[in-house]
Design an enzyme around this catalytic site. Sequence first.
Site, PDB file in Angstrom:
ATOM      1  N   HIS A  12      -6.560  13.485  -6.943  1.00 21.54           N
ATOM      2  CA  HIS A  12      -5.407  13.997  -7.577  1.00 21.54           C
ATOM      3  C   HIS A  12      -4.824  13.802  -8.895  1.00 21.54           C
ATOM      4  CE1 HIS A  12      -2.906  10.690  -5.576  1.00 21.54           C
ATOM      5  NE2 HIS A  12      -3.030  10.565  -6.922  1.00 21.54           N
ATOM      6  N   HIS A  59       4.329   8.452  -6.920  1.00 19.69           N
ATOM      7  CA  HIS A  59       4.001   7.784  -7.907  1.00 19.69           C
ATOM      8  C   HIS A  59       5.205   7.342  -9.073  1.00 19.69           C
ATOM      9  CE1 HIS A  59       0.174   9.778  -7.056  1.00 19.69           C
ATOM     10  NE2 HIS A  59      -0.333   8.970  -7.796  1.00 19.69           N
ATOM     11  N   HIS A 192     -10.386   3.433  -8.481  1.00 20.52           N
ATOM     12  CA  HIS A 192      -9.811   3.799  -9.977  1.00 20.52           C
ATOM     13  C   HIS A 192      -8.770   2.545 -10.184  1.00 20.52           C
ATOM     14  CE1 HIS A 192      -6.814   6.386  -7.942  1.00 20.52           C
ATOM     15  NE2 HIS A 192      -6.230   6.717  -8.930  1.00 20.52           N
ATOM     16  N   GLU A 239      -5.219   4.284  -2.983  1.00 18.35           N
ATOM     17  CA  GLU A 239      -4.851   5.734  -2.477  1.00 18.35           C
ATOM     18  C   GLU A 239      -5.674   5.943  -1.455  1.00 18.35           C
ATOM     19  OE1 GLU A 239      -2.862   7.467  -6.524  1.00 18.35           O
ATOM     20  OE2 GLU A 239      -4.746   7.975  -5.896  1.00 18.35           O
TER      21      GLU A 239
END
Length: 282
Positions: A12, A59, A192, A239
Site C-alpha cells: 500500500h 500510520h 521494507h 505490516e
Amino acid sequence: MAQLIGGLGTSHIPAIGGAIHRGDQQTPYWKPFFDAFPPIQQWLGEKKPDVLVMFYNDHGLNFFLDKMPTFAVGAAEKYVNSDEGWGIPSLEALRGEVDLSWQIINHLVDKEFDIVTCQDMLVDHACSLPLKLFYPEGNYPVTVVPVCINTVLFPLPKASRCYALGKAVGEAIAKWDSTKKVAVVASGGLSHQLEGERAGFINKRFDLQFLQSLESNPEWATQFSIHELVEKAGTQGVELLSWLAMRGALTAAGSGVKKISGDYHIPISNTATAVLALESLA
Ligand code: DHB
Ligand code: FE
C-alpha cells in the site's frame, strides 16, 4: 449465512496514489506493479463480493502515538480518506457495513480480544489504496469493515495473536446472518524499512517463503517473535501481520485455499511489493 469467498493481499505504498493520479500506470517504473492487478480485478468481477473486511495498519492518521490501540474495528457508515500531510491525493470515501462490524466486534470480545470500537474513523492510504487498485473505475461496488492492527508503535501484537484475530474474524463472518458474500483483504508489506541504519532494507528470501507459507503452511510465520519479524522483514515490513490475519480468517472458513494469482516485485519506493489472491475452497 454469509459466505467468505476468499482473501486478497496488496502492498500500500503512498506513492501508488500519486502514480494513479498522474496516470503513470504504463511507465517502465510502475508497469510491473500495476500489471499484477487485472487478474484480481477479473476475479472480483466474477465473484462479486458485497463486503471487504480490511486488515490494515493506520500510520498516524486516525490513531497517533499518544493513543495507539493494538486492535481497532470500524463500525461507521462511512470512512473518509484523508491526506496525512504529504500531499497524497485523497481517494473516495468507503461505505461501511455496520451490521457486520458489530457482528465482528461482538464475536471478538466474546473470544477475549479487547478491541477498540470506532464509530467514527478516518482511513489512510492503507485502507483506501487497495480499493482503488481493485476497482480502478471508482464508485466501489463493495462496503467495508476496517480492522486495524498496530504495526507502528511497540509493543506490537505477536504474529500468533494476529493469526488468531483473523481466525475469530473469519468465524464471525461465517456466523453472520446475511446472504452477502465477503472477502478478506490484507494491506501492507512485504519487507521494507523506512528509517535508521537499515533504511531501504529488503529481504526477498524471507518474503518469498512467507508468500509460499500463506498457501501451504499458514502458521509458519507464527513461529517468529515480533523482534525476529522486524529483523527479517524490516520495521515497516511487520505490516505482514495483516496478511497473517487475512489468512487466519480463511482458515476459519474451512477446507483450504486455491491461489488465483500473485506477484512479487522489487522495489516500489522502499518496499518489496506483493499482490495475492486466494480463493476459499469451503
Ligand atoms: C512506504 C511504504 C509504506 O508501507 C508506507 O506506509 C509508507 C511508505 C514506502 O515504501 O515508501
Ligand atoms: Fe505502510
